[in-house]
Design an enzyme around this catalytic site. Structure first.
Site, PDB file in Angstrom:
ATOM      1  N   TYR A  32       1.101  -9.829   1.831  1.00  0.00           N
ATOM      2  CA  TYR A  32      -0.088  -9.629   2.657  1.00  0.00           C
ATOM      3  C   TYR A  32      -0.106 -10.665   3.770  1.00  0.00           C
ATOM      4  CZ  TYR A  32      -1.660  -6.755  -1.274  1.00  0.00           C
ATOM      5  OH  TYR A  32      -1.756  -5.802  -2.252  1.00  0.00           O
ATOM      6  N   ASN A  40      -5.793   2.684   3.110  1.00  0.00           N
ATOM      7  CA  ASN A  40      -4.777   3.501   3.761  1.00  0.00           C
ATOM      8  C   ASN A  40      -4.951   4.966   3.328  1.00  0.00           C
ATOM      9  OD1 ASN A  40      -2.415   4.757   4.639  1.00  0.00           O
ATOM     10  ND2 ASN A  40      -1.100   3.655   3.220  1.00  0.00           N
ATOM     11  N   CYS A  77       2.134   1.547   2.133  1.00  0.00           N
ATOM     12  CA  CYS A  77       1.348   0.401   1.658  1.00  0.00           C
ATOM     13  C   CYS A  77       1.887  -0.149   0.348  1.00  0.00           C
ATOM     14  CB  CYS A  77      -0.126   0.767   1.544  1.00  0.00           C
ATOM     15  SG  CYS A  77      -0.476   2.163   0.473  1.00  0.00           S
ATOM     16  N   HIS A  78       2.729   0.617  -0.341  1.00  0.00           N
ATOM     17  CA  HIS A  78       3.331   0.131  -1.588  1.00  0.00           C
ATOM     18  C   HIS A  78       4.343  -0.983  -1.328  1.00  0.00           C
ATOM     19  CE1 HIS A  78       5.930   3.432  -0.160  1.00  0.00           C
ATOM     20  NE2 HIS A  78       6.936   2.741  -0.702  1.00  0.00           N
ATOM     21  N   GLU A  83      13.122   2.860  -3.921  1.00  0.00           N
ATOM     22  CA  GLU A  83      13.597   2.505  -2.597  1.00  0.00           C
ATOM     23  C   GLU A  83      14.711   1.466  -2.667  1.00  0.00           C
ATOM     24  OE1 GLU A  83      10.499   1.484   0.155  1.00  0.00           O
ATOM     25  OE2 GLU A  83       9.507   3.417  -0.073  1.00  0.00           O
TER      26      GLU A  83
END
Length: 160
Positions: free
Chosen positions: A98, A121, A129-130, A156
């Site tokens: 963040y 979001n 946002c993950h 990912e």
């Protein structure tokens, strides 16, 4: 507003479009049914934009798509808009804290505000946002739940 249900490997996502832009993508189990009560469901998959969004999500979950190419419209405060644009700059397979994102958008002391904007979001996964974690590397919050966030990050990481 028209919407469809997308059966992801992590549960259904609700995807909505309005005025030729995708405006909403959230986990169905975290949505207040009153929100979608006035929306029209595209059960026959006749809406071209929703069909494209579903195809791109399928490609994402298969590890074949790293960036979404959809017309989107974001409704939020000016600060939320800045944060959401910042989220879109985080490459597939990478994470930021963040505080890192706050610095990137020029708001060095706004890590908590970034977290709050992240929480609001409207386009989960499409706006990643993950990919945001706490400064200590812990997962932090995620509207879809920490297990989903961990799964997405691992997916990912394995498909870079």
């Amino acid at each position: 507003m028209r919407f469809c249900r997308y059966p992801s490997p992590l549960g259904n996502l609700l995807i909505a479009e309005e005025g030729d832009a995708v405006v909403y993508c959230q986990w169905e189990d975290s949505v207040d049914e009153r929100i979608i009560a006035t929306w029209e469901e595209d059960k026959e998959q006749q809406n071209a934009l929703l069909t494209v969004a579903c195809r791109q999500l399928t490609e994402y979950f298969a590890g074949k798509r790293k960036v979404f190419d959809l017309p989107i419209r974001l409704n939020g405060t000016p600060f939320q808009q800045i944060v959401w644009k910042g989220l879109q700059q985080i490459p597939y397979g990478e994470i930021l804290s963040y505080a890192d994102l706050a610095r990137q958008i020029g708001r060095h002391k706004a890590a908590r505000a970034v977290g709050n904007a992240n929480h609001h979001n409207p386009l989960m996964i499409i706006i990643p946002c993950h990919r945001i974690v706490a400064s200590n590397g812990k997962m932090g919050g995620y509207a879809g739940g920490i297990a989903r966030k961990a799964w997405l990050l691992e997916k990912e990481k394995g498909n870079e």
